[in-house]
Design a protein around this motif. Structure first.
Motif, PDB file in Angstrom:
ATOM      1  N   ALA A   1       0.839  -1.201   0.000  1.00  0.00           N
ATOM      2  CA  ALA A   1       0.000   0.000   0.000  1.00  0.00           C
ATOM      3  C   ALA A   1       0.877   1.254   0.000  1.00  0.00           C
ATOM      4  CB  ALA A   1      -0.936   0.007   1.212  1.00  0.00           C
ATOM      5  N   ALA A   2       1.935   1.250   0.804  1.00  0.00           N
ATOM      6  CA  ALA A   2       2.826   2.411   0.878  1.00  0.00           C
ATOM      7  C   ALA A   2       3.527   2.662  -0.456  1.00  0.00           C
ATOM      8  CB  ALA A   2       3.850   2.216   1.995  1.00  0.00           C
ATOM      9  N   ARG A   3       3.973   1.592  -1.107  1.00  0.00           N
ATOM     10  CA  ARG A   3       4.629   1.750  -2.423  1.00  0.00           C
ATOM     11  C   ARG A   3       3.657   2.320  -3.452  1.00  0.00           C
ATOM     12  NH1 ARG A   3       6.834  -3.049  -0.705  1.00  0.00           N
ATOM     13  NH2 ARG A   3       5.361  -4.308  -1.918  1.00  0.00           N
ATOM     14  N   ARG A   4       2.428   1.815  -3.445  1.00  0.00           N
ATOM     15  CA  ARG A   4       1.425   2.304  -4.400  1.00  0.00           C
ATOM     16  C   ARG A   4       1.117   3.782  -4.152  1.00  0.00           C
ATOM     17  NH1 ARG A   4      -1.498  -1.075  -7.913  1.00  0.00           N
ATOM     18  NH2 ARG A   4      -0.425  -3.059  -7.959  1.00  0.00           N
ATOM     19  N   LEU A   5       0.951   4.156  -2.896  1.00  0.00           N
ATOM     20  CA  LEU A   5       0.659   5.550  -2.569  1.00  0.00           C
ATOM     21  C   LEU A   5       1.827   6.451  -2.953  1.00  0.00           C
ATOM     22  CD1 LEU A   5      -1.100   5.103   0.881  1.00  0.00           C
ATOM     23  CD2 LEU A   5      -2.173   5.722  -1.289  1.00  0.00           C
ATOM     24  N   ALA A   6       3.056   5.991  -2.688  1.00  0.00           N
ATOM     25  CA  ALA A   6       4.248   6.772  -3.044  1.00  0.00           C
ATOM     26  C   ALA A   6       4.333   6.946  -4.559  1.00  0.00           C
ATOM     27  CB  ALA A   6       5.502   6.099  -2.509  1.00  0.00           C
ATOM     28  N   ARG A   7       4.018   5.886  -5.291  1.00  0.00           N
ATOM     29  CA  ARG A   7       4.046   5.967  -6.759  1.00  0.00           C
ATOM     30  C   ARG A   7       3.016   6.967  -7.260  1.00  0.00           C
ATOM     31  NH1 ARG A   7       1.151   3.319 -10.591  1.00  0.00           N
ATOM     32  NH2 ARG A   7       0.328   1.856  -9.093  1.00  0.00           N
ATOM     33  N   MET A   8       1.826   6.943  -6.663  1.00  0.00           N
ATOM     34  CA  MET A   8       0.786   7.881  -7.088  1.00  0.00           C
ATOM     35  C   MET A   8       1.136   9.323  -6.692  1.00  0.00           C
ATOM     36  SD  MET A   8      -2.837   5.833  -6.743  1.00  0.00           S
ATOM     37  CE  MET A   8      -2.576   5.002  -5.180  1.00  0.00           C
ATOM     38  N   GLN A   9       1.831   9.486  -5.571  1.00  0.00           N
ATOM     39  CA  GLN A   9       2.294  10.828  -5.194  1.00  0.00           C
ATOM     40  C   GLN A   9       3.356  11.316  -6.171  1.00  0.00           C
ATOM     41  OE1 GLN A   9       3.306   9.971  -1.097  1.00  0.00           O
ATOM     42  NE2 GLN A   9       1.554  11.154  -0.362  1.00  0.00           N
ATOM     43  N   ASP A  10       4.293  10.448  -6.510  1.00  0.00           N
ATOM     44  CA  ASP A  10       5.346  10.820  -7.464  1.00  0.00           C
ATOM     45  C   ASP A  10       4.772  11.172  -8.836  1.00  0.00           C
ATOM     46  OD1 ASP A  10       7.236  10.401  -5.504  1.00  0.00           O
ATOM     47  OD2 ASP A  10       7.827   8.411  -6.235  1.00  0.00           O
ATOM     48  N   ALA A  11       3.699  10.488  -9.224  1.00  0.00           N
ATOM     49  CA  ALA A  11       3.069  10.722 -10.524  1.00  0.00           C
ATOM     50  C   ALA A  11       2.140  11.941 -10.507  1.00  0.00           C
ATOM     51  CB  ALA A  11       2.281   9.486 -10.964  1.00  0.00           C
ATOM     52  N   GLY A  12       1.918  12.536  -9.325  1.00  0.00           N
ATOM     53  CA  GLY A  12       1.050  13.702  -9.226  1.00  0.00           C
ATOM     54  C   GLY A  12      -0.419  13.378  -9.095  1.00  0.00           C
ATOM     55  N   VAL A  13      -0.761  12.096  -8.963  1.00  0.00           N
ATOM     56  CA  VAL A  13      -2.161  11.712  -8.776  1.00  0.00           C
ATOM     57  C   VAL A  13      -2.637  12.167  -7.401  1.00  0.00           C
ATOM     58  CG1 VAL A  13      -3.766   9.757  -8.595  1.00  0.00           C
ATOM     59  CG2 VAL A  13      -1.986   9.769 -10.360  1.00  0.00           C
ATOM     60  N   ILE A  14      -1.794  11.966  -6.398  1.00  0.00           N
ATOM     61  CA  ILE A  14      -2.069  12.440  -5.042  1.00  0.00           C
ATOM     62  C   ILE A  14      -1.202  13.668  -4.833  1.00  0.00           C
ATOM     63  CG2 ILE A  14      -1.937  11.925  -2.579  1.00  0.00           C
ATOM     64  CD1 ILE A  14      -2.172   8.939  -3.357  1.00  0.00           C
ATOM     65  N   GLU A  15      -1.834  14.808  -4.638  1.00  0.00           N
ATOM     66  CA  GLU A  15      -1.088  16.052  -4.499  1.00  0.00           C
ATOM     67  C   GLU A  15      -0.751  16.375  -3.055  1.00  0.00           C
ATOM     68  OE1 GLU A  15      -3.458  19.010  -6.451  1.00  0.00           O
ATOM     69  OE2 GLU A  15      -2.677  18.448  -8.413  1.00  0.00           O
ATOM     70  N   GLY A  16      -1.434  15.790  -2.124  1.00  0.00           N
ATOM     71  CA  GLY A  16      -1.161  16.067  -0.722  1.00  0.00           C
ATOM     72  C   GLY A  16      -2.350  15.686   0.120  1.00  0.00           C
ATOM     73  N   ILE A  17      -2.203  15.867   1.395  1.00  0.00           N
ATOM     74  CA  ILE A  17      -3.268  15.588   2.346  1.00  0.00           C
ATOM     75  C   ILE A  17      -3.536  16.903   3.066  1.00  0.00           C
ATOM     76  CG2 ILE A  17      -3.955  14.218   4.344  1.00  0.00           C
ATOM     77  CD1 ILE A  17      -1.716  12.250   3.476  1.00  0.00           C
ATOM     78  N   SER A  18      -4.805  17.260   3.212  1.00  0.00           N
ATOM     79  CA  SER A  18      -5.115  18.522   3.856  1.00  0.00           C
ATOM     80  C   SER A  18      -6.283  18.358   4.813  1.00  0.00           C
ATOM     81  CB  SER A  18      -5.441  19.585   2.809  1.00  0.00           C
ATOM     82  OG  SER A  18      -6.571  19.202   2.066  1.00  0.00           O
ATOM     83  N   ALA A  19      -6.393  19.314   5.711  1.00  0.00           N
ATOM     84  CA  ALA A  19      -7.517  19.345   6.642  1.00  0.00           C
ATOM     85  C   ALA A  19      -8.620  20.197   6.028  1.00  0.00           C
ATOM     86  CB  ALA A  19      -7.082  19.938   7.974  1.00  0.00           C
ATOM     87  N   VAL A  20      -9.854  19.781   6.215  1.00  0.00           N
ATOM     88  CA  VAL A  20     -10.997  20.565   5.759  1.00  0.00           C
ATOM     89  C   VAL A  20     -11.514  21.325   6.975  1.00  0.00           C
ATOM     90  CG1 VAL A  20     -13.322  20.493   4.784  1.00  0.00           C
ATOM     91  CG2 VAL A  20     -11.563  18.880   3.992  1.00  0.00           C
ATOM     92  N   VAL A  21     -11.461  22.647   6.899  1.00  0.00           N
ATOM     93  CA  VAL A  21     -11.873  23.495   8.010  1.00  0.00           C
ATOM     94  C   VAL A  21     -13.286  23.993   7.751  1.00  0.00           C
ATOM     95  CG1 VAL A  21     -11.373  25.631   9.258  1.00  0.00           C
ATOM     96  CG2 VAL A  21      -9.491  24.192   8.446  1.00  0.00           C
ATOM     97  N   ASP A  22     -14.153  23.845   8.721  1.00  0.00           N
ATOM     98  CA  ASP A  22     -15.521  24.353   8.626  1.00  0.00           C
ATOM     99  C   ASP A  22     -15.495  25.818   9.041  1.00  0.00           C
ATOM    100  OD1 ASP A  22     -18.176  25.050   8.846  1.00  0.00           O
ATOM    101  OD2 ASP A  22     -18.745  23.301  10.031  1.00  0.00           O
ATOM    102  N   TRP A  23     -15.517  26.702   8.030  1.00  0.00           N
ATOM    103  CA  TRP A  23     -15.421  28.137   8.312  1.00  0.00           C
ATOM    104  C   TRP A  23     -16.567  28.613   9.197  1.00  0.00           C
ATOM    105  CZ3 TRP A  23     -10.915  30.000   7.619  1.00  0.00           C
ATOM    106  CH2 TRP A  23     -10.105  29.510   6.609  1.00  0.00           C
TER     107      TRP A  23
END
Length: 151
Positions: A35-57
């Protein structure tokens, strides 16, 4: 580009980004390493751009959201660039979109109340460069705001 395992990982992670790598791997039935290798590959390919928090304004006291449709004075060669650079400096602008057509730019503005919005509008928005026309749309309700893709 994406196989079934990649899609399962992304679907599960979109549903709950707080999952640890071990929990994510367990949820899709693979080893943590795979799972970690797959996620790293998708991050390297730009499929996953990052992880963020969703703030309820609204939970932070921002009760007003306004969408401004702006037409720029395009007689100036750098109108778009100068407007966008200045709009990025307005803290209450949460989104900037550009368009082809009659409307050039859309800004999303958040404010605590109408008085706060009026202050932002008069002193921060109307001073932005190259504005030819503005139309304000007051948001009444958000019916759907989905970030997840149908994988």
């Amino acid at each position: 580009m994406l196989d079934d395992l990649d899609r399962r990982l992304l679907r599960r992670w979109q549903a709950d980004a707080s999952l640890s790598p071990a929990e994510l791997a367990d949820a899709v039935g693979v080893s943590v390493g795979k799972a970690a290798r797959r996620l790293a590959r998708m991050q390297d390919a730009g499929v996953i751009e990052g992880i963020s928090a969703v703030v309820d304004w609204a939970a932070l006291g921002y009760a007003v959201e306004v969408s401004l449709r702006i037409t720029l004075d395009k007689t100036q060669a750098r109108a778009f660039d100068e407007f966008i650079a200045a709009a990025r400096g307005v803290a209450e602008v949460t989104e900037i979109q550009t368009f082809l057509g009659r409307v050039d730019v859309r800004l999303t503005i958040i404010a605590r109340d109408m008085g706060h919005y009026q202050e932002i509008y008069r002193h921060r928005i109307l001073t932005l460069p190259h504005i030819a026309d503005i139309e304000a749309l007051m948001q009444i309700a958000r019916i759907k705001a989905e970030q997840a893709l149908p994988l």
